[in-house]
Design an enzyme around this catalytic site. Structure first.
Site, PDB file in Angstrom:
ATOM      1  N   GLU A   1      56.851 -20.134 -80.845  1.00  9.51           N
ATOM      2  CA  GLU A   1      55.887 -19.759 -79.948  1.00  9.51           C
ATOM      3  C   GLU A   1      54.466 -19.127 -80.659  1.00  9.51           C
ATOM      4  O   GLU A   1      54.711 -18.494 -81.750  1.00  9.51           O
ATOM      5  CB  GLU A   1      56.269 -18.564 -78.855  1.00  9.51           C
ATOM      6  CG  GLU A   1      57.161 -18.635 -77.942  1.00  9.51           C
ATOM      7  CD  GLU A   1      57.603 -17.466 -76.804  1.00  9.51           C
ATOM      8  OE1 GLU A   1      56.788 -16.619 -76.865  1.00  9.51           O
ATOM      9  OE2 GLU A   1      58.677 -17.627 -76.271  1.00  9.51           O
TER      10      GLU A   1
ATOM     11  N   GLU B   1      64.109 -13.596 -78.398  1.00  7.62           N
ATOM     12  CA  GLU B   1      63.559 -12.145 -78.799  1.00  7.62           C
ATOM     13  C   GLU B   1      64.428 -11.071 -78.351  1.00  7.62           C
ATOM     14  O   GLU B   1      63.930 -10.213 -77.833  1.00  7.62           O
ATOM     15  CB  GLU B   1      62.074 -12.025 -78.291  1.00  7.62           C
ATOM     16  CG  GLU B   1      61.049 -13.065 -78.848  1.00  7.62           C
ATOM     17  CD  GLU B   1      59.678 -12.595 -78.275  1.00  7.62           C
ATOM     18  OE1 GLU B   1      59.571 -11.754 -77.682  1.00  7.62           O
ATOM     19  OE2 GLU B   1      58.658 -13.437 -78.904  1.00  7.62           O
TER      20      GLU B   1
ATOM     21  N   TYR C   1      52.135 -13.801 -82.462  1.00  5.06           N
ATOM     22  CA  TYR C   1      51.074 -13.747 -81.758  1.00  5.06           C
ATOM     23  C   TYR C   1      50.008 -13.070 -82.603  1.00  5.06           C
ATOM     24  O   TYR C   1      49.525 -11.834 -82.065  1.00  5.06           O
ATOM     25  CB  TYR C   1      51.325 -12.990 -80.338  1.00  5.06           C
ATOM     26  CG  TYR C   1      51.776 -13.981 -79.142  1.00  5.06           C
ATOM     27  CD1 TYR C   1      51.319 -14.921 -78.749  1.00  5.06           C
ATOM     28  CD2 TYR C   1      53.279 -13.962 -79.411  1.00  5.06           C
ATOM     29  CE1 TYR C   1      52.135 -15.793 -77.913  1.00  5.06           C
ATOM     30  CE2 TYR C   1      54.244 -14.836 -78.463  1.00  5.06           C
ATOM     31  CZ  TYR C   1      53.445 -15.582 -77.722  1.00  5.06           C
ATOM     32  OH  TYR C   1      54.081 -16.671 -77.082  1.00  5.06           O
TER      33      TYR C   1
ATOM     34  N   ASP D   1      58.753 -11.781 -69.283  1.00  5.01           N
ATOM     35  CA  ASP D   1      57.195 -12.011 -69.164  1.00  5.01           C
ATOM     36  C   ASP D   1      57.195 -13.267 -67.907  1.00  5.01           C
ATOM     37  O   ASP D   1      56.313 -14.165 -68.257  1.00  5.01           O
ATOM     38  CB  ASP D   1      56.478 -12.155 -70.130  1.00  5.01           C
ATOM     39  CG  ASP D   1      54.892 -12.253 -69.956  1.00  5.01           C
ATOM     40  OD1 ASP D   1      54.365 -11.431 -68.700  1.00  5.01           O
ATOM     41  OD2 ASP D   1      54.198 -13.153 -70.572  1.00  5.01           O
TER      42      ASP D   1
HETATM   43  C1  BDP Z   1      56.682 -13.721 -76.100  1.00  8.22           C
HETATM   44  C2  BDP Z   1      57.873 -14.246 -74.967  1.00  8.22           C
HETATM   45  C3  BDP Z   1      57.221 -14.852 -73.832  1.00  8.22           C
HETATM   46  C4  BDP Z   1      55.954 -14.404 -73.215  1.00  8.22           C
HETATM   47  C5  BDP Z   1      54.925 -14.236 -74.318  1.00  8.22           C
HETATM   48  C6  BDP Z   1      53.545 -13.661 -74.146  1.00  8.22           C
HETATM   49  O1  BDP Z   1      58.749 -14.737 -75.567  1.00  8.22           O
HETATM   50  O2  BDP Z   1      58.025 -14.924 -72.591  1.00  8.22           O
HETATM   51  O3  BDP Z   1      55.256 -14.665 -71.982  1.00  8.22           O
HETATM   52  O4  BDP Z   1      55.336 -13.495 -75.421  1.00  8.22           O
HETATM   53  O5  BDP Z   1      53.244 -12.330 -74.201  1.00  8.22           O
HETATM   54  O6  BDP Z   1      57.044 -12.873 -76.898  1.00  8.22           O
HETATM   55  O7  BDP Z   1      52.668 -14.258 -73.558  1.00  8.22           O
END
Ligand code: BDP
Length: 654
Positions: free
Chosen positions: A542, A453, A506, A209
């Protein structure tokens, strides 16, 4: 009790140093080029001639041997700054999205003395170029290199001496095509439906991404060494009570015999230890340890190790000097803690990208210094080099400022089962070799991350990660190893091999969008599951949400600043419970907005930054700042408590 602790400390040092001898398997070094009385550096940054090979088969430049003559004689060239990604420099969308070979060329004036003096090695070094590079000097191929983000170099003195009257013409061809076996992986697909696509139309699929920026991303330079020279230095450090221990090894090339003098100097230039052996242990009384930012009043303390070589190759005598900054610190992991200098360290930091307007992934000092100022303003004590190795100059800044680094290789987007094959693994091992060789001496680097990932639930992942992690530990037994896992991969085949579980999630974003109220439940379960299964400390590597700056809504909706804030605060409340147990860090995704490929979920890039791409704070940056300074006061071991707050308080720097 104290005797036992001292005994354990000694045992740790013995184990650490015993491991040292078995490792560092690479046969040549990659010391950062530094000036010294015996070494000169000439930067080749600035404008280069540039031409993309946009022929239909993307190969005309080779068929017509562009490297044989001046690039301008092969067709139209444009100015291209080095270092910079080429993608955003012009108004041409075709160049922005170009896949294939691009050519850079520049004529260089080499100082006459370098050419005249046969005892001087002249080395051409490229800090990084994305992705596959071939280099010619005066039409002669001198080297090639697979992989972005890491340096490569070649000695060219003998070649330019063949005809000292010809100017030194350097040609570098760079190809950004990614395959299932490159790191990161990618795939080219030709589109065959002629009702939709013209003949020869293809796309490059990527599984990560961020924009696949390309070109010469880091400085290109020439540097000299004498013919007999210090090729590599390795240091491993520890301490016992007040005594710092620096185990070192110097390797020399080009000499039949020689003498070495190693001197360790403190910040004031006073010698604190010395030796005349190529390897050994230097003892530093009353050591100043290297401490992370906000963990000590005097973070980032660096000694200088001066290595002085006098050597002969049988005919002549050469003298070489190289100075390596050395931070003395230890790193260890228990089942619930990350220890730096035997004290629990809590990562409160960020994930970054090398990314900015116009420059793309091009190295840029103003941007780097601005980012460090923002990190320190926020009270961040660490970052992860998501998703590839950053410039060495950035790691040097981390060493000096005490910013702790999780150093990640470009193993991002390993999603296709074919990317777990032997060729991919062999390349991944090579990349780890290059990364460890380049970054092994940085005190700021406390852990290696071998991937982000990957599809780690796939059957081949077990062998792949066992091999990769074991190899990395063989290269460097002194640092823990991890890879970054996606919280969705409940059946993670690589997790048994890592030292620290790093997990990305997320909640209320990619799943249960809009349901902020689910975050505490889901996050709590995430931690309990991973810890229950593996009994290893966990970093939330993250978490975050996109926020378009200036977009507001109350009650919050996705993409507003308010929504981003609630996501962060909901995560924080769970972190605050779990950090008392086994959670050892939290790294926001992301420090700043960054460019991505165009797609339905990206409005001119990824907007999960707490700063905009231009480095202006969103509201979330203030939330993190407030939190990180509070965490620094609670976990930073500065001796802060309400009662002694006056004497050692970490001051807000404003
Ligand atoms: C995570 C990835 C990261 C993405 C992020 C996203 O590691 O590179 O930019 O998601 O979707 O899973 O913002």
């Amino acid at each position: 009790m104290e005797v036992r602790a001292a005994g354990l400390g000694m045992l740790r040092v013995v184990c650490l140093f015993a491991a040292f001898d078995a490792v560092w398997l690479l046969d040549s070094g990659m010391l950062f080029p530094r000036e010294s009385p015996s070494r000169e550096v000439k930067e080749l940054n600035g404008l280069w001639d540039f031409r993309a090979d946009d022929s239909t088969n993307r190969n005309q430049s080779f068929e017509r041997a562009w490297y044989k003559k001046r690039l301008a004689e092969t067709g139209p060239v444009i100015d291209m700054p080095v270092p910079a990604s080429y993608n955003d420099i012009t108004q041409d969308a075709a160049l922005r999205d170009f896949i294939g070979w691009v050519w850079y060329e520049r004529e260089v004036v080499v100082p006459a003395r370098w050419i005249a003096d046969e005892g001087t090695r002249v080395v051409l070094r490229v800090g990084s170029a994305h992705y596959f590079s071939i280099v010619w000097v005066n039409g002669v191929k001198v080297t090639q290199h697979a992989g972005g983000h890491l340096p490569f170099e070649v000695e060219i003195g003998s070649l330019i001496r063949e005809d000292p009257t010809t100017p030194c013409r350097i040609t570098i061809a760079v190809n950004n095509t990614l395959s299932l076996e490159t790191l990161p992986p990618g795939k080219i697909q030709y589109m065959e439906d002629r009702t939709k696509y013209p003949e020869g139309f293809f796309v490059q699929y990527i599984y990560f991404d961020f924009f696949n920026y390309a070109g010469i991303h880091r400085p290109v330079l020439l540097y000299t060494t004498p013919k007999a020279y210090v090729d590599d230095i390795t240091v491993v450090t520890d301490f016992l009570d007040n005594t710092g221990l620096v185990k070192y090894k110097v390797s020399v090339q080009g000499a039949a015999t020689g003498t070495i003098k190693v001197t360790l100097k403190d910040k004031d230039g006073r010698s604190v230890a010395s030796s005349s052996k190529p390897s050994g242990v230097l003892k530093v009384e009353d050591v100043n340890l290297w401490w992370p930012y906000l963990m000590h009043e005097n973070p980032g303390y660096l000694y200088s190790m001066e290595v002085h070589l006098i050597a002969t190759d049988g005919r002549s005598t050469y003298e070489d000097m190289y100075t390596l900054p050395v931070g003395i610190r230890s790193v260890a992991v228990t089942s619930t803690q990350f220890l730096i200098n035997n004290k629990p360290f809590y990562f409160h930091g960020v994930n970054k990208h090398e990314d900015s307007d116009i420059r793309g992934k091009g190295f840029d000092w103003p941007l780097i210094v601005k980012d460090f100022n923002l990190l320190k303003w926020m009270g961040a004590n660490s970052f992860r080099t998501s998703h590839y190795p950053y410039a060495e100059e950035i790691l040097q800044m981390c060493d000096r400022h005490g910013i702790v680094v999780i150093d990640e290789c470009p193993g991002v987007g390993i999603k296709d089962i074919r990317s777990f094959g032997n060729a991919s693994l062999a390349h991944h091992l090579d990349v780890m070799d290059e990364l460890v060789r380049r970054d092994k001496n940085h005190p700021s680097v406390v852990m290696w991350s071998v991937a982000n990932e990957p599809a780690s639930e796939m059957p081949p992942a077990e062998f792949y990660f066992e091999t990769l992690i074991k190899h990395t530990k063989d290269l460097d037994p002194t640092r823990p190893v991890t890879y970054i896992t996606d919280s969705n991969y409940a059946r993670d085949k690589g997790a048994p091999f890592v030292d620290v579980i790093c997990v990305n999630s997320y909640f209320s974003w990619y799943h249960d969008s809009g349901h902020l109220e689910l975050i505490p439940l889901q996050l709590n379960n995430q931690f309990e599951n991973w810890y229950g299964k593996y009994k290893k400390p966990i970093i939330q590597s993250e978490y975050g949400a996109d926020a378009v700056p200036g977009l507001h809504s109350d009650p919050p909706v996705m993409f507003t600043e308010e929504y981003q804030n609630i996501v962060l605060q909901s995560y924080h409340s769970v972190f605050d419970q779990k950090r008392k147990q086994y959670v050892i860090g939290e790294l926001i995704w992301n420090f700043a907005d960054f460019m991505t490929v165009q797609g339905l979920t990206r409005v001119v890039g990824n907007k999960k930054g707490v700063f905009t791409r231009q480095r202006q704070p969103k509201r979330a940056a203030f939330i993190l700042k407030e939190r990180y300074w509070r965490l620094a006061n609670e976990t930073g071991r500065l001796g802060l408590s309400p009662s002694n707050h006056q004497c050692h308080a970490v001051k807000y720097p404003w």
